[in-house]
Design an enzyme around this catalytic site. Structure first.
Site, PDB file in Angstrom:
ATOM      1  N   GLN A 198     -34.788  -5.602  15.532  1.00 38.58           N
ATOM      2  CA  GLN A 198     -33.527  -6.299  15.341  1.00 38.58           C
ATOM      3  C   GLN A 198     -33.131  -6.267  13.875  1.00 38.58           C
ATOM      4  O   GLN A 198     -33.978  -6.240  12.987  1.00 38.58           O
ATOM      5  CB  GLN A 198     -33.562  -7.719  15.886  1.00 38.58           C
ATOM      6  CG  GLN A 198     -34.490  -8.678  15.209  1.00 38.58           C
ATOM      7  CD  GLN A 198     -34.587 -10.004  15.953  1.00 38.58           C
ATOM      8  OE1 GLN A 198     -34.717 -10.030  17.170  1.00 38.58           O
ATOM      9  NE2 GLN A 198     -34.546 -11.086  15.227  1.00 38.58           N
ATOM     10  N   GLY A 199     -31.826  -6.248  13.680  1.00 46.06           N
ATOM     11  CA  GLY A 199     -31.277  -6.227  12.344  1.00 46.06           C
ATOM     12  C   GLY A 199     -30.081  -7.166  12.285  1.00 46.06           C
ATOM     13  O   GLY A 199     -29.542  -7.577  13.318  1.00 46.06           O
ATOM     14  N   TYR A 200     -29.654  -7.454  11.084  1.00 45.35           N
ATOM     15  CA  TYR A 200     -28.616  -8.463  10.876  1.00 45.35           C
ATOM     16  C   TYR A 200     -27.344  -7.835  10.321  1.00 45.35           C
ATOM     17  O   TYR A 200     -27.362  -7.138   9.316  1.00 45.35           O
ATOM     18  CB  TYR A 200     -29.151  -9.578   9.974  1.00 45.35           C
ATOM     19  CG  TYR A 200     -30.204 -10.336  10.728  1.00 45.35           C
ATOM     20  CD1 TYR A 200     -29.857 -11.425  11.513  1.00 45.35           C
ATOM     21  CD2 TYR A 200     -31.519  -9.898  10.759  1.00 45.35           C
ATOM     22  CE1 TYR A 200     -30.801 -12.074  12.277  1.00 45.35           C
ATOM     23  CE2 TYR A 200     -32.463 -10.542  11.527  1.00 45.35           C
ATOM     24  CZ  TYR A 200     -32.102 -11.628  12.284  1.00 45.35           C
ATOM     25  OH  TYR A 200     -33.034 -12.258  13.059  1.00 45.35           O
ATOM     26  N   LEU A 201     -26.248  -8.111  11.016  1.00 45.27           N
ATOM     27  CA  LEU A 201     -24.935  -7.618  10.615  1.00 45.27           C
ATOM     28  C   LEU A 201     -24.237  -8.615   9.704  1.00 45.27           C
ATOM     29  O   LEU A 201     -23.397  -8.244   8.889  1.00 45.27           O
ATOM     30  CB  LEU A 201     -24.066  -7.365  11.856  1.00 45.27           C
ATOM     31  CG  LEU A 201     -24.686  -6.464  12.924  1.00 45.27           C
ATOM     32  CD1 LEU A 201     -23.775  -6.377  14.131  1.00 45.27           C
ATOM     33  CD2 LEU A 201     -24.992  -5.093  12.358  1.00 45.27           C
ATOM     34  N   ASN A 237     -36.321 -15.469  11.840  1.00 49.00           N
ATOM     35  CA  ASN A 237     -36.293 -14.007  11.823  1.00 49.00           C
ATOM     36  C   ASN A 237     -35.330 -13.475  10.768  1.00 49.00           C
ATOM     37  O   ASN A 237     -35.611 -12.471  10.108  1.00 49.00           O
ATOM     38  CB  ASN A 237     -35.923 -13.463  13.202  1.00 49.00           C
ATOM     39  CG  ASN A 237     -37.055 -13.606  14.188  1.00 49.00           C
ATOM     40  OD1 ASN A 237     -38.214 -13.387  13.874  1.00 49.00           O
ATOM     41  ND2 ASN A 237     -36.720 -13.973  15.410  1.00 49.00           N
TER      42      ASN A 237
END
Length: 166
Positions: A28-31, A151
């Protein structure tokens, strides 16, 4: 309105593995990472997701959460091209815990990889604030309100570098 109510704990031993019923790889990554809003993209179990989360109200566990499935190829592209606010990878285990006769609660145990290797967290979702839970013997200190274990924080400030991050 979507609402998430969860508690998070450090895992203190390996006994949870005896009861784990499934495992999935998660990236998962953060926009978007702002004070009152996070937007993440997640790939898990060959499916893609976009999740929008608000901050909990002061002293509360519940917070607004909206989650939408997106095509896997689009989620992977978002992770690669637009997740500029950090990324995490982990293995997520599902662990059913018998609380009372006939009552089972599902816990999720996240075993982090990469720069967060060595960190193992357990999460449990609640139906309402103040709901009573029975803690398994493999659960240790509660870290629900410690932002370092979010996270989104781990994506920017990995666990293995905490001594260097002041």
């Amino acid at each position: 309105m979507g609402v998430e109510i969860e508690r998070k704990f450090l895992v203190v031993n390996e006994r949870w593995r005896e009861e784990a019923t499934s495992v999935q790889w998660v990236a998962q990554g953060y926009l978007c990472l702002e004070e009152h809003l996070t937007v993440r993209v997640r790939v898990m179990a060959r499916r893609g997701w976009i999740t929008i989360k608000g901050r909990p109200l002061e002293g509360k566990l519940s917070r607004p959460e909206y989650e939408y499935e997106v095509p896997l190829d689009e989620a992977q592209e978002l992770l690669e091209r637009l997740a500029r606010h950090g990324r995490i990878e982990k293995r997520r285990y599902t662990v059913p815990v018998q609380e009372e006769v006939g009552q089972v609660r599902i816990w999720e145990v996240d075993e982090f990889e990469g720069e967060n290797r060595g960190l193992v967290l357990a999460e449990v979702e609640l139906r309402e604030e103040g709901e009573r839970i029975v803690l398994p013997d493999w659960v240790g200190q509660e870290v629900t309100r410690d932002r370092r274990y979010a996270n989104s924080y781990l994506a920017r400030y990995p666990f293995t570098r905490w001594e260097r991050v002041g």
